[in-house]
Scaffold this motif. Sequence first.
Motif: not given
Length: 187
Positions: A152-175
């Motif tokens: 998973k890649y999270l893109i911020g409101r301004s188009g910046e790359l906020l972070g990458g999250y591995s396959s192990l990261t639960d989409p509804i997990g706290p991180q």
Amino acid sequence: MTLRRRDVLGGLVASLALPVGGAVAQTVPSASSFRFGKAGGGTYPLADYRGRPVLIVNTATNCGFAGQFATLEQLWQRYRGRGLMLIAVPSNDFGGQEPLEGAAIAEAARQTHGATYAFAEKTMVKGPEAHPFYRWAASQRPTETPRWNFHKYLIGRSGELLGGYSSLTDPIGPQLVRAIGQELQAG
């Protein structure tokens, strides 16, 4: 006419910035510069989502992590009304786990896992032939590149790359929920 050292050095630096042929190199300032194709035609231009966080997830219907289609749907239902955009990017790059093509991929995810969010066309996400977004993201965050499906890649409101999250990261997990919540509150 005498040339000053500073002028010569400035000219050399400027010439190094030009690619062969003298054309000016274009820089990619943000994720908003990219677009993903839709399976049935058309595109998802990320510029259309400027001002909103965007979660981009490479997926595969025959992957052991395919249950995340359903948890991604939970995340989508929880945050789409607040502005989150979610785009699934089917890929066959990891273990050949996406045998389907076109609209059949989204249909399988909908029937099996209830997925209603956007699906891009099947796309390469790793290597030199990867989609330009994925090559850009790898240059931005080289230690957070996809190593398997459901990265998973999270893109911020301004188009910046906020972070990458591995396959192990639960989409509804706290991180991931915390990162999305912070970006939504920033608006």
